[in-house]
Design an enzyme around this catalytic site. Structure first.
Site, short mmCIF file in Angstrom:
data_model
loop_
_atom_site.label_atom_id
_atom_site.label_comp_id
_atom_site.label_asym_id
_atom_site.label_seq_id
_atom_site.Cartn_x
_atom_site.Cartn_y
_atom_site.Cartn_z
N SER A 1 3.25 -7.44 -3.86
CA SER A 1 2.20 -6.77 -3.65
C SER A 1 1.37 -7.94 -3.25
O SER A 1 0.44 -7.92 -2.00
CB SER A 1 1.97 -5.94 -3.17
N HIS B 1 -4.53 -1.07 0.96
CA HIS B 1 -3.33 -2.34 0.43
C HIS B 1 -3.34 -3.42 1.88
O HIS B 1 -3.39 -4.05 0.75
CB HIS B 1 -1.93 -1.46 0.03
N ASP C 1 1.89 -3.24 7.18
CA ASP C 1 1.48 -2.57 6.05
C ASP C 1 0.06 -1.49 6.31
O ASP C 1 0.86 -0.68 7.32
CB ASP C 1 0.08 -3.69 5.65
#
Length: 423
Positions: free
Chosen positions: A367, A208, A152
């Site tokens: 996600s 994220h 990620d």
């Protein structure tokens, strides 16, 4: 609104681009890689993998590209595709980040949905529409023997809710600075690696990856949030930059590293680009090693049966495609779906989790659903050890709880249930 650590890109699953004029080139197995094979073209990088060396070549015109493709020594030529994240911020007016110092478990409807913590005042959620975590925790809360790579934007490995569950490469931690102490080809990779900037610090400059990490493995205590697993080793592998974008080249390096370091699960909340033969080959290599590859189905309200979304749509036994549902058990309006190609649904709307610098925030997207499934799989491995990946996927699908509003949207026809899965 504080978006210091969050860049929102709405291209995941809907379009693709590539890095400049770069192409990834792999030769047939009968030939060894050397720069003279590439018709005078500049070789920017060579990616060493167990499937062979892959050259990253600067191709400036169609004539050079045609020459490469026509070369009998060349097996694969494909653009250095761009991949991205696609989080969706909550829009319920809670714009400010939440700081540490509180017990936030009551807001984690994905773990325990009481109906009031999972919807809006005018449209409450449905009690019990969660992953059934509390019952699952009676059988397993995880183990430090389980290693999950979060591929990620990196992870804030200093976050109070995460630092106890961050993987430590003991050979490098106890070795010499500037030396490849474990002989894995990179230097000082104590907590993982940054394949976007090619350095040993996979710290998250977007948010994220840290959010995904909290869903999987925030420690179980009286402060902050709780992960699906209270005990785990999270390996931060950064290939996406602070803008949330990364390359096929970086993705292949991250996956190869995770294979080399023998992780149990790879959690992949990113996507984009058409089918890549090179990416598929390294995922197949992970499959051969018995490593699960969990992937976000995408956020384009797309039928993946008709229009594939990669990497979730690769037809490899270890790939598990995850869609997102809300607190009422309905498909999130943004979530991709597929009666044959999406395996399960998991909570993915207004999910509260960790952000860099000790913060927390609600985000939505496949996600967020993906690390729920990665965590559930981790609970099983913690208790029972690794099993055949195809068998595990079949069991995950069959143990899911059928939900009327999800019947036509996935292979399981419902939501993942950690308790059923562990039984």
């Amino acid at each position: 609104m504080n978006i210091k650590y969050l860049t929102f890109l709405f291209i995941f699953g809907s379009s693709f681009s590539s890095y400049s004029n770069e192409y990834l080139v792999q030769l047939n197995s009968n030939f060894s890689l050397n720069k003279t094979l590439f018709h005078g073209l500049k070789v920017n990088d060579v990616v060493s993998t167990e499937i062979g060396d892959i050259a990253v070549v600067d191709v400036k015109n169609d004539l050079a590209l045609r020459a490469l493709k026509a070369d009998p020594r060349v097996e694969i030529v494909e653009p250095n595709y761009t991949y991205s994240i696609d989080p969706i911020i909550n829009n319920d007016g809670e714009d400010e980040d939440i700081y540490e110092g509180k017990n936030l478990f009551s807001q984690q409807w994905g773990l325990r949905n009481n109906g009031t913590n999972s919807g809006k005042w005018w449209k409450p959620g449905v009690a019990g529409m969660d992953i059934n975590a509390l019952n699952a925790w009676k059988m397993s809360r995880g183990s430090k023997r389980v290693k999950i790579a979060i591929i990620d934007t990196g992870v804030d490995y200093t976050h109070p809710d995460l630092k106890e569950n961050i993987w430590i490469n003991e050979a490098e931690a106890n070795g010499q600075d500037g030396v490849d102490d474990d002989g894995n080809g990179v230097v000082d990779d104590i907590h993982g690696y940054d394949f976007a900037n090619m350095d040993a610090d996979p710290f998250d400059d977007n948010g994220h990856g840290t959010h995904c990490a909290g869903v999987i493995g925030a420690i179980h205590d009286e402060l902050g949030v709780a992960g699906v697993m209270g005990r785990v080793e999270i390996m931060p592998l950064k290939f996406l930059t602070g803008s949330g974008r990364g390359s096929l080249q970086g993705a292949v390096k991250a996956i190869q590293y995770a294979i080399m370091m023998n992780v149990d699960i790879m959690s992949n909340s990113w996507g984009g680009g058409p089918k890549s033969m090179i990416l598929e080959k390294v995922i197949k290599l992970a499959n051969e090693k018995g490593i699960l590859f969990v992937a976000a189905a995408g956020n384009s309200n797309n039928d993946n049966d008709k229009n594939a979304s990669y990497p979730a749509s690769y037809k490899v036994d270890n790939v598990i495609s995850v869609g997102a549902m809300d607190g009422r058990g309905k498909r999130a309006t943004f979530s991709n779906y597929g009666e044959k190609s999406v395996h399960v649904f998991a909570p993915g709307v207004d999910i509260l989790s960790t952000l860099p610098n000790g913060k927390y925030k609600k985000l939505s997207g496949t996600s967020m659903a993906t690390p729920f499934v990665s965590g559930v799989l981790g609970l099983m491995i913690a208790r029972d050890g690794r099993q055949d990946v195809a068998t595990v996927k079949e069991k995950l699908v069959k143990s899911s709880v059928e939900v009327e509003d999800l019947k036509k949207y996935s292979l399981s026809g419902g939501r993942v249930d950690a308790f059923n899965f562990l039984q």
